[in-house]
Design an enzyme around this catalytic site. Structure first.
Site, short mmCIF file in Angstrom:
data_model
loop_
_atom_site.label_atom_id
_atom_site.label_comp_id
_atom_site.label_asym_id
_atom_site.label_seq_id
_atom_site.Cartn_x
_atom_site.Cartn_y
_atom_site.Cartn_z
N LYS A 1 34.52 36.71 21.57
CA LYS A 1 35.10 36.85 22.91
C LYS A 1 36.35 35.99 22.97
CE LYS A 1 34.25 38.84 26.93
NZ LYS A 1 33.55 40.09 27.26
N ASP B 1 38.30 43.09 29.21
CA ASP B 1 37.27 42.48 30.06
C ASP B 1 37.98 42.25 31.39
OD1 ASP B 1 34.41 41.21 29.95
OD2 ASP B 1 35.60 39.67 30.93
P1 NDP Z 1 37.99 44.14 36.23
O1 NDP Z 1 39.02 43.10 36.06
O2 NDP Z 1 38.34 45.56 36.06
O3 NDP Z 1 37.28 43.97 37.66
C1 NDP Z 1 36.67 42.78 38.02
C2 NDP Z 1 36.21 42.90 39.45
O4 NDP Z 1 35.38 41.77 39.76
C3 NDP Z 1 37.35 42.88 40.45
O5 NDP Z 1 36.98 43.62 41.57
C4 NDP Z 1 37.46 41.39 40.77
O6 NDP Z 1 38.03 41.13 42.04
C5 NDP Z 1 36.00 40.98 40.77
N1 NDP Z 1 35.91 39.56 40.42
C6 NDP Z 1 36.31 38.99 39.25
N2 NDP Z 1 36.09 37.67 39.28
C7 NDP Z 1 35.56 37.42 40.49
C8 NDP Z 1 35.11 36.23 41.12
N3 NDP Z 1 35.18 35.04 40.50
N4 NDP Z 1 34.60 36.34 42.37
C9 NDP Z 1 34.53 37.55 43.01
N5 NDP Z 1 34.94 38.69 42.45
C10 NDP Z 1 35.44 38.63 41.22
O7 NDP Z 1 36.80 43.72 35.20
P2 NDP Z 1 35.63 44.61 34.63
O8 NDP Z 1 35.18 45.61 35.62
O9 NDP Z 1 36.03 45.05 33.28
O10 NDP Z 1 34.49 43.51 34.41
C11 NDP Z 1 33.53 43.18 35.42
C12 NDP Z 1 32.33 42.51 34.79
O11 NDP Z 1 31.77 43.39 33.79
C13 NDP Z 1 32.63 41.20 34.03
O12 NDP Z 1 31.51 40.35 34.15
C14 NDP Z 1 32.76 41.66 32.59
O13 NDP Z 1 32.50 40.62 31.67
C15 NDP Z 1 31.67 42.73 32.56
N6 NDP Z 1 31.78 43.67 31.46
C16 NDP Z 1 32.91 44.45 31.32
C17 NDP Z 1 32.99 45.35 30.27
C18 NDP Z 1 34.14 46.30 30.14
O14 NDP Z 1 34.04 47.20 29.30
N7 NDP Z 1 35.20 46.19 30.93
C19 NDP Z 1 31.93 45.45 29.25
C20 NDP Z 1 30.76 44.66 29.56
C21 NDP Z 1 30.72 43.80 30.60
P3 NDP Z 1 39.52 40.51 42.11
O15 NDP Z 1 40.41 41.64 41.68
O16 NDP Z 1 39.70 40.11 43.52
O17 NDP Z 1 39.54 39.36 41.16
#
Ligand code: NDP
Length: 446
Positions: A126, A166
């Site tokens: 990672k 991510d």
């Molecule tokens: P994105 O950046 O596309 O979206 C993240 C979302 O979560 C946004 O809506 C963001 O809001 C919100 N968010 C992030 N940090 C915070 C926080 N500290 N508090 C509140 N809201 C938060 O990321 P992904 O959808 O790719 O990833 C989301 C989760 O899924 C993560 O935990 C990631 O590790 C996990 N994941 C992702 C994979 C992938 O293929 N993309 C694979 C496996 C797991 P804002 O825009 O306001 O920050």
């Protein structure tokens, strides 16, 4: 001499001071596997636990770049190469101001077991940076990505370490990173996944984590003779994982009623249908706006500064970030009728919340099993790159579906308790551990 959980953890904490999320992730796995190791002492003799909590390599580097005003900005870049026992390091890059060594080590550690569960030959890694893409121009994001890759390119490669996206790293960032790698190395290879279709990407990769999480929830429900159809679902986040979770829930006849971002959450009791989801995708992926705008457009309620766990539902899909469900919120979910939690995000539930799920014997799919679909399709993207072929949408989706089914079967195999309750935490941890541990034993002390 058997392992004692507290003694083992005391050493991990002392050696990795201040890395709270890493301690949390290690504790969860070690708690599950110690009883299994007691029955299989070869793993203790091979010191697998001691080895598996120590990254094979940690890279930390300066990322200087010029912003649009000509000022110099400095961020910190990381890559954790955690374990390569079963394949090249594989795992995403996160760009978010909260990124630090402990968070990336927790994510890399989880990734090792998750990748093992997928049945594909991928080690765990990672990386990322404390760079915040929010509010930056495309030009600034590009300059940052180019500077980041200038250093990272020394350490990665299609047979060594293959990063992906991510939080904060989507198609735009992968494009800038790939372009710079290609220029530095003068080679066109599958060094990153999540690429655009025109230059080596796989169909279904953007959808994979969300779709896979819903497939996993469907598998848990099917195992109990039930299904997603007709279920009300609460989703947090509004990024990649949340968007495609909603798309697949809709496909399977369920209804999602919430979305959130770091500003708050929206509640749409009518459900987020295909048209509203298309609006969200444009809002978040193109306009890069805030979820509050959904409430303004569709006239629904917006709850500033809150998370959606108080909303009545059958199924919860936490899809934002780590530690977003605490003990009280877990109790609230269950009090409101929620009986399935499938984690799209990594480690979204604190340990006390997990205890609440297990005590109440709800269907709880932990992240390393439930959200493994993303990295699984990344693995399929690597295969297609090696073959120089592209599989059809149907072909990739079918493979994803079958991988999620196989992960579910592995969890049942290792997690079924005497009363037939499936403890998916133990199932995923032990199921992921066995393949890594056997491979490490076979490869000697390396
Ligand atoms: P994105 O950046 O596309 O979206 C993240 C979302 O979560 C946004 O809506 C963001 O809001 C919100 N968010 C992030 N940090 C915070 C926080 N500290 N508090 C509140 N809201 C938060 O990321 P992904 O959808 O790719 O990833 C989301 C989760 O899924 C993560 O935990 C990631 O590790 C996990 N994941 C992702 C994979 C992938 O293929 N993309 C694979 C496996 C797991 P804002 O825009 O306001 O920050």
């Amino acid at each position: 001499m058997a392992y004692v959980l507290d003694d083992f953890m005391a050493k991990v904490v002392a050696k990795n001071a201040g890395e709270l999320e890493f301690h949390q992730a290690v504790h969860e796995v070690v708690e599950s596997v110690i009883p299994f190791i007691e029955e299989n002492p070869k793993y203790e003799h091979g010191r697998i636990l001691e080895r598996v909590v120590e990254p094979e390599r940690v890279l930390m580097f300066r990322v200087p770049w010029l912003d649009d005003t000509g000022d110099i900005q400095v961020n910190r870049g990381f890559r954790i190469e955690m374990n390569s026992a079963i394949g090249p390091y594989k795992g995403g890059l996160r760009f978010h101001p909260t990124v630090n060594l402990g968070i990336l080590k927790f994510l890399a550690f989880e990734q090792v077991f998750k990748n093992s569960l997928t049945t594909l030959p991928m080690g765990g890694g990672k990386g990322g940076s404390d760079f915040d893409p929010k509010g930056k121009s495309d030009n600034e994001v590009m300059k940052f990505c180019q500077s980041f890759m200038l250093e990272l390119s020394r350490h990665i490669g299609p047979n060594t370490d293959v990063p992906a996206g991510d939080i904060g790293v989507g198609g735009r960032e992968i494009g800038f990173l790939f372009g710079m790698y290609k220029r530095i190395r003068n080679e066109f290879t599958g060094v990153l996944t999540g690429k655009d279709l025109n230059w080596g990407g796989s169909l279904i990769r953007p959808e994979a984590t969300g779709y896979g999480t819903v497939y996993f929830a469907e598998n848990m429900l099917n195992f109990k003779g039930d299904s997603i159809k007709g279920k009300t679902c609460v989703v947090s986040g509004s990024g990649n994982v949340a968007q495609y979770t909603i798309e697949k829930v809709n496909d399977l006849g369920g209804k999602c009623v919430t979305l959130s971002d770091s500003g708050g959450y929206i509640y749409d009791p009518e459900g987020i249908d295909a048209e509203k989801l298309a609006y969200v995708m444009h809002l978040k992926n193109v306009k890069r706006g805030r979820i509050k705008e959904y409430a303004d457009k569709y006239g629904v309620e917006y709850f500033a500064g809150q998370r959606p766990w108080g909303v009545k539902c059958d199924v919860a899909f936490p899809s934002a970030t780590q530690n977003e469900i605490n003990e009280d919120k877990a109790k609230l979910l269950i009090a409101n009728g929620c009986f399935v939690v499938a984690e799209g995000a990594n480690m979204p539930s604190v340990p006390e919340a997990i205890e609440v799920y297990l005590k109440n014997k709800i269907l709880y799919g932990p992240a390393k099993a439930a959200n493994a679909g993303g990295v699984a399709v990344s693995g399929l993207e690597m295969s297609q790159n090696s073959l120089r072929l592209s599989w059809t949408r149907e072909e990739v989706d079918e493979r994803l579906f079958n991988i999620m089914k196989s992960i579910h079967e592995t969890c049942v195999k290792y997690g079924k308790e005497s009363d037939d309750y499936v403890n998916y935490v133990d199932g995923a941890n032990i199921g992921g551990f066995v393949k890594i541990a056997d491979s490490m034993l076979a490869q000697g002390v390396v």
